[in-house]
Scaffold this motif. Structure first.
Motif: not given
Ligand code: NAD
Length: 340
Positions: A153-178
């Motif tokens: 019904n709704y998707v809310l993206i708040d990039p502030d949540f990313l501050t606690s994300l571990p580096q390897q999980e950030w890279e995991s998302g980066h893969a989908e951006m690539l």
């Protein structure tokens, strides 16, 4: 079901929109689904919503892919029944792709479907898993075998949540951006340079907008949406093989392996070489070749028992349903092994 959206809302406007939706839905009961690594996000999320019923319930599952299971799903359905959830109850998924996939599946199936909202907290879920309406759980050792196509019904993206994300999980998302950059062909070089400290909101917006546009064209993946599986044929096989081998990797790390193979099979050596500079190919041992191939035979995109790939004619020009033989795949893997 009331309002549903195929495109996410961002930051402060996103919270206002969610408040408006809560007012519109007036849910009989609200459940916030988290995993133990994303519970802390609620202390940011909850105070920003004036319309959230204070009597909400928090449902917490263990973090990780294991929670996308029939057992965890059955437990959540039971808990919903115990709390007297009805068709006017709401589930808000606050977490990464696992929480979004699991919570959306629970919501889509409970009493034939109740409203749900995705609030992605990992980069991968922001640019990919929270949007597009696919949900599911794993079954029989295979990824996403049970699931539905149901728009949140709704998707809310708040990039502030990313501050606690571990580096390897950030890279995991980066893969989908690539992957999105290779498919769109617009920002491949820039996407390769992205870093957690400098990632801008518009870069997340650009990536997720690309996915949302494709989903709008082909919601049920009968054609063009298949391109979003670039890198995922080898990727899903790698991810499930790594898990059963006792050496689990992130979804994105597996997708990177798949992108290497897809780029080589596409004849895009320059792009594969550029990818390897940022994320090197992980060598595949000989004894892994057969189990990896067998897993690819289970891929949902296959027809007639043949393995079908998404490839690129050139950057930004994907083709899908390309039959790849075991010999072609093995040659690509050998070439990548030799070059690494
Ligand atoms: N439905 C779709 O269209 C779609 C698309 C892509 C991927 N997926 C699915 O998404 C899943 C992968 O998503 P993921 O990488 O987000 O996995 P995930 O949900 O397991 O999150 C990765 C890890 O990061 C933690 N985490 C998440 N947000 C955090 C935060 N803000 N701070 C600290 N820790 C945080 C999680 O607890 C977990 O340990 C896979 O199951 C994949 O199949 C679904």
């Amino acid at each position: 079901m009331k309002t549903s959206h195929s495109y996410p809302f961002f930051g402060p406007d996103g919270y206002d929109g969610l408040d408006a939706l809560l007012q519109e839905l007036a849910p009989s009961k609200t459940f916030l689904l988290v995993d133990s690594n994303t519970t802390h996000c609620l202390s940011v999320f909850v105070p920003k919503l004036g319309q959230l019923d204070a009597a909400f319930e928090v449902l917490e599952v263990p973090p990780g892919e294991e929670s996308k299971s029939l057992e965890v799903a059955a437990n959540l359905w039971s808990v919903l029944l115990e709390y007297g959830a009805d068709r006017n109850s709401l589930i808000i998924n606050v977490g990464g792709g696992v929480v979004c996939d699991l919570g959306a599946f629970i919501a889509a199936t409970f009493k034939r479907g109740i409203p749900f909202v995705n609030v992605p907290t990992s980069l991968l879920a922001m640019v990919d898993a929270s949007v597009g309406g696919k949900n599911g759980i794993n079954f029989a050792g295979l990824k996403n075998q049970l699931g539905t196509f149901t728009q949140p019904n709704y998707v809310l993206i708040d990039p502030d949540f990313l501050t606690s994300l571990p580096q390897q999980e950030w890279e995991s998302g980066h893969a989908e951006m690539l992957k999105h950059a290779l498919l769109s062909g617009t920002n491949w070089a820039e996407a390769l340079q992205l870093e957690p400290a400098t990632l801008a909101l518009y870069e997340i917006q650009q990536s997720v907008a690309f996915k949302a546009a494709i989903v709008r064209e082909d919601f049920k993946e009968t054609g063009k949406r298949k391109v979003l599986n670039l890198g995922h044929t080898t990727g899903h096989a790698w991810e499930s093989y790594a898990a059963v081998s006792g050496n689990p990797c992130t979804h994105g790390a597996a997708v990177i392996q798949g992108l290497h193979v897809a780029l080589l099979l596409s004849g895009l050596q320059d792009e594969q070489y550029a990818l390897a500079k940022r994320y090197p190919w992980i060598k595949v041992e000989d004894d892994a070749l057969t189990p990896l191939w067998e897993r690819q035979l289970q891929d949902k995109k296959n027809t007639h028992g043949e393995v079908r790939y998404v490839l690129l004619e050139e950057l930004g020009k994907p083709i899908w349903d390309v039959q790849i033989t075991r010999e072609q795949w093995t040659q690509a893997v050998s070439a990548l092994n030799s070059a690494s």
